[in-house]
Design a protein around this motif. Structure first.
Motif, PDB file in Angstrom:
ATOM      1  N   ASP A 136      33.035 -22.151  33.142  1.00 36.19           N
ATOM      2  CA  ASP A 136      31.654 -21.977  33.601  1.00 36.19           C
ATOM      3  C   ASP A 136      31.549 -20.841  34.616  1.00 36.19           C
ATOM      4  O   ASP A 136      30.623 -20.011  34.556  1.00 36.19           O
ATOM      5  CB  ASP A 136      31.131 -23.284  34.213  1.00 36.19           C
ATOM      6  CG  ASP A 136      30.969 -24.386  33.177  1.00 36.19           C
ATOM      7  OD1 ASP A 136      30.910 -24.053  31.971  1.00 36.19           O
ATOM      8  OD2 ASP A 136      30.918 -25.575  33.570  1.00 36.19           O
ATOM      9  N   LEU A 137      32.511 -20.805  35.542  1.00 37.41           N
ATOM     10  CA  LEU A 137      32.489 -19.742  36.557  1.00 37.41           C
ATOM     11  C   LEU A 137      32.755 -18.382  35.929  1.00 37.41           C
ATOM     12  O   LEU A 137      32.148 -17.371  36.329  1.00 37.41           O
ATOM     13  CB  LEU A 137      33.529 -20.049  37.643  1.00 37.41           C
ATOM     14  CG  LEU A 137      33.266 -21.303  38.486  1.00 37.41           C
ATOM     15  CD1 LEU A 137      34.377 -21.496  39.508  1.00 37.41           C
ATOM     16  CD2 LEU A 137      31.919 -21.217  39.194  1.00 37.41           C
ATOM     17  N   ILE A 138      33.668 -18.342  34.929  1.00 37.41           N
ATOM     18  CA  ILE A 138      33.949 -17.068  34.257  1.00 37.41           C
ATOM     19  C   ILE A 138      32.714 -16.586  33.491  1.00 37.41           C
ATOM     20  O   ILE A 138      32.370 -15.395  33.517  1.00 37.41           O
ATOM     21  CB  ILE A 138      35.154 -17.223  33.309  1.00 37.41           C
ATOM     22  CG1 ILE A 138      36.440 -17.364  34.131  1.00 37.41           C
ATOM     23  CG2 ILE A 138      35.272 -16.026  32.377  1.00 37.41           C
ATOM     24  CD1 ILE A 138      37.655 -17.677  33.302  1.00 37.41           C
ATOM     25  N   ARG A 139      32.036 -17.541  32.793  1.00 34.63           N
ATOM     26  CA  ARG A 139      30.811 -17.149  32.083  1.00 34.63           C
ATOM     27  C   ARG A 139      29.748 -16.652  33.061  1.00 34.63           C
ATOM     28  O   ARG A 139      29.068 -15.639  32.802  1.00 34.63           O
ATOM     29  CB  ARG A 139      30.285 -18.339  31.286  1.00 34.63           C
ATOM     30  CG  ARG A 139      31.007 -18.562  29.969  1.00 34.63           C
ATOM     31  CD  ARG A 139      30.231 -19.524  29.077  1.00 34.63           C
ATOM     32  NE  ARG A 139      30.234 -20.868  29.656  1.00 34.63           N
ATOM     33  CZ  ARG A 139      31.138 -21.789  29.367  1.00 34.63           C
ATOM     34  NH1 ARG A 139      32.108 -21.504  28.503  1.00 34.63           N
ATOM     35  NH2 ARG A 139      31.085 -22.990  29.907  1.00 34.63           N
ATOM     36  N   LEU A 140      29.616 -17.360  34.193  1.00 29.32           N
ATOM     37  CA  LEU A 140      28.649 -16.922  35.198  1.00 29.32           C
ATOM     38  C   LEU A 140      29.020 -15.549  35.746  1.00 29.32           C
ATOM     39  O   LEU A 140      28.153 -14.680  35.941  1.00 29.32           O
ATOM     40  CB  LEU A 140      28.581 -17.950  36.325  1.00 29.32           C
ATOM     41  CG  LEU A 140      27.630 -17.639  37.487  1.00 29.32           C
ATOM     42  CD1 LEU A 140      26.192 -17.499  36.977  1.00 29.32           C
ATOM     43  CD2 LEU A 140      27.718 -18.718  38.552  1.00 29.32           C
ATOM     44  N   GLN A 141      30.337 -15.360  35.975  1.00 34.23           N
ATOM     45  CA  GLN A 141      30.807 -14.070  36.480  1.00 34.23           C
ATOM     46  C   GLN A 141      30.537 -12.966  35.463  1.00 34.23           C
ATOM     47  O   GLN A 141      30.058 -11.875  35.816  1.00 34.23           O
ATOM     48  CB  GLN A 141      32.303 -14.167  36.782  1.00 34.23           C
ATOM     49  CG  GLN A 141      32.915 -12.873  37.280  1.00 34.23           C
ATOM     50  CD  GLN A 141      34.404 -13.027  37.544  1.00 34.23           C
ATOM     51  OE1 GLN A 141      34.873 -14.124  37.790  1.00 34.23           O
ATOM     52  NE2 GLN A 141      35.137 -11.938  37.469  1.00 34.23           N
ATOM     53  N   HIS A 142      30.850 -13.240  34.184  1.00 37.34           N
ATOM     54  CA  HIS A 142      30.603 -12.236  33.146  1.00 37.34           C
ATOM     55  C   HIS A 142      29.115 -11.948  33.002  1.00 37.34           C
ATOM     56  O   HIS A 142      28.707 -10.784  32.816  1.00 37.34           O
ATOM     57  CB  HIS A 142      31.176 -12.727  31.815  1.00 37.34           C
ATOM     58  CG  HIS A 142      32.663 -12.713  31.785  1.00 37.34           C
ATOM     59  ND1 HIS A 142      33.392 -13.220  30.734  1.00 37.34           N
ATOM     60  CD2 HIS A 142      33.575 -12.246  32.669  1.00 37.34           C
ATOM     61  CE1 HIS A 142      34.680 -13.073  30.973  1.00 37.34           C
ATOM     62  NE2 HIS A 142      34.817 -12.500  32.146  1.00 37.34           N
ATOM     63  N   GLN A 143      28.297 -13.014  33.074  1.00 35.29           N
ATOM     64  CA  GLN A 143      26.855 -12.823  32.982  1.00 35.29           C
ATOM     65  C   GLN A 143      26.349 -11.955  34.143  1.00 35.29           C
ATOM     66  O   GLN A 143      25.521 -11.047  33.952  1.00 35.29           O
ATOM     67  CB  GLN A 143      26.150 -14.183  32.989  1.00 35.29           C
ATOM     68  CG  GLN A 143      24.642 -14.107  32.832  1.00 35.29           C
ATOM     69  CD  GLN A 143      24.224 -13.551  31.488  1.00 35.29           C
ATOM     70  OE1 GLN A 143      24.961 -13.691  30.502  1.00 35.29           O
ATOM     71  NE2 GLN A 143      23.062 -12.915  31.425  1.00 35.29           N
ATOM     72  N   THR A 144      26.879 -12.241  35.333  1.00 37.73           N
ATOM     73  CA  THR A 144      26.487 -11.438  36.501  1.00 37.73           C
ATOM     74  C   THR A 144      26.945  -9.994  36.345  1.00 37.73           C
ATOM     75  O   THR A 144      26.192  -9.054  36.652  1.00 37.73           O
ATOM     76  CB  THR A 144      27.090 -12.041  37.785  1.00 37.73           C
ATOM     77  OG1 THR A 144      26.690 -13.410  37.897  1.00 37.73           O
ATOM     78  CG2 THR A 144      26.632 -11.283  39.012  1.00 37.73           C
ATOM     79  N   GLU A 145      28.199  -9.816  35.872  1.00 38.56           N
ATOM     80  CA  GLU A 145      28.701  -8.452  35.644  1.00 38.56           C
ATOM     81  C   GLU A 145      27.854  -7.723  34.609  1.00 38.56           C
ATOM     82  O   GLU A 145      27.543  -6.530  34.771  1.00 38.56           O
ATOM     83  CB  GLU A 145      30.159  -8.518  35.183  1.00 38.56           C
ATOM     84  CG  GLU A 145      31.130  -8.970  36.273  1.00 38.56           C
ATOM     85  CD  GLU A 145      32.543  -9.123  35.731  1.00 38.56           C
ATOM     86  OE1 GLU A 145      32.713  -9.007  34.501  1.00 38.56           O
ATOM     87  OE2 GLU A 145      33.458  -9.370  36.535  1.00 38.56           O
ATOM     88  N   LEU A 146      27.477  -8.460  33.532  1.00 40.52           N
ATOM     89  CA  LEU A 146      26.638  -7.834  32.507  1.00 40.52           C
ATOM     90  C   LEU A 146      25.283  -7.452  33.070  1.00 40.52           C
ATOM     91  O   LEU A 146      24.772  -6.334  32.819  1.00 40.52           O
ATOM     92  CB  LEU A 146      26.476  -8.801  31.328  1.00 40.52           C
ATOM     93  CG  LEU A 146      25.603  -8.317  30.164  1.00 40.52           C
ATOM     94  CD1 LEU A 146      26.179  -7.046  29.556  1.00 40.52           C
ATOM     95  CD2 LEU A 146      25.461  -9.409  29.115  1.00 40.52           C
TER      96      LEU A 146
END
Length: 324
Positions: free
Chosen positions: A213-223
């Motif tokens: 979940d944190l990685i997806r949130l991080q990737h979403q934020t990076e995107l």
């Protein structure tokens, strides 16, 4: 970027907090299992201790009963032997009395024997009879003693066999109890292992889910940051392009002047080179060939200047095409 770093620190804190929570949960789980094992061990010890006390009580009771039975058995034998001895002694007395009367009658019938000799013969018969009765009594006592000892040994043997059977039964009962306890302990440990593995799996699943979940949130934020950066750069490039379009006439004029200046400088260099080459050729060739050499050099200079002019026109066209 500072917001992204702050988010990463928050994610790291979340992971550490979850790991600490899961570790505390696992420690509590293992402590609970350890207490259960200790409780089972204590209960097993208590049960074995109760069984040992029960067996000791049974053995002591059996020993008391056996001692009482042995004493009763010995008393019965001794009483019977005493009765038999009394009967035997009474029988001896009667027999002694009969024999004594019989000897007296025989002596009274014998008138030829002196009285003193008769007394001596009667005394001798009495001694012989008493001696025989004493031997018979001693033999009876010996037989009674042997009988007593033999039957006492036989009775003790029966008691020892019975006690041995009781002890074997106690040992079997203790071994069965220990085997049952070990089987229960083994089943409990298997259940503990399964519950521990299930808890570890749930914890790993929970931790992995949070990480994903944190990685997806991080990737979403990076995107989102990248898209925002692209939009910002696109706006900046658009503004820059608009400004360049506004300044294009000035830039074109400046570039054209720069290219023209480069062309003129090159032409001047070519002219200087032509003059130097012409002077050199005129010096090293006869005068009658000067006209031909001048014409050749002039044609060569014209050709090179034409090439430079063509390159100048091509550079101007390329510049205009790139700015269009």
């Amino acid at each position: 970027m500072s917001g992204y770093k702050r988010m990463r620190r928050q994610h790291q804190k979340q992971l550490i907090a979850l790991e600490n929570k899961l570790k505390a949960e696992m420690d509590e789980h293992r402590l609970k299992l350890q207490k259960e094992v200790e409780t089972h061990a204590n209960n097993s010890s208590i049960e074995l201790e109760k069984l040992a006390k029960k067996q000791v009580a049974i053995i002591e009771k059996e020993a008391k009963v056996a001692a009482a039975d042995e004493k009763k058995f010995q008393q019965q034998i001794l009483a019977q032997q005493k009765k038999d001895l009394t009967t035997f002694l009474e029988s001896q007395k009667k027999q002694y009395k009969i024999c004594k009367e019989k000897i007296k009658e025989e002596m009274n019938e014998d008138h030829s024997t002196p009285k003193k000799e008769k007394q001596e013969r009667i005394s001798k018969h009495k001694e012989n009879l008493q001696h025989t009765q004493a031997e018979e009594e001693a033999h009876l006592l010996t037989q009674q003693r042997l009988y007593y000892e033999k039957n006492c040994r036989f009775f003790k043997r029966k008691i020892m066999i019975k006690r041995h059977e009781v002890e074997q039964q106690n040992i079997r009962e203790e071994l069965n109890k220990k085997r049952t306890q070990k089987e229960m302990e083994h089943a409990m440990l298997i259940r503990h292992d399964e519950s521990t593995r299930e808890l570890e799996y749930r914890q790993l699943h929970t931790l992995q889910k949070l990480r994903m979940d944190l990685i997806r949130l991080q990737h979403q934020t990076e995107l989102e940051n990248q898209l925002e950066y692209n939009k910002r750069r696109e706006r900046e490039l658009h503004r820059k392009h608009v400004m360049e379009l506004r300044q294009q006439p000035k830039n074109l004029k400046a570039m054209e002047m720069q290219i023209k200046k480069q062309f003129q400088d090159t032409c001047k260099v070519q002219t200087k080179q032509y003059k130097a080459l012409k002077n050199h050729q005129l010096e090293v060739t006869p005068k009658n060939e000067h006209k031909t050499i001048l014409k050749t050099l002039k044609d060569e200079q014209t050709r090179k200047l034409a090439i430079l002019a063509e390159q100048y026109e091509q550079s101007i066209n390329e510049m205009m095409a790139s700015q269009a």
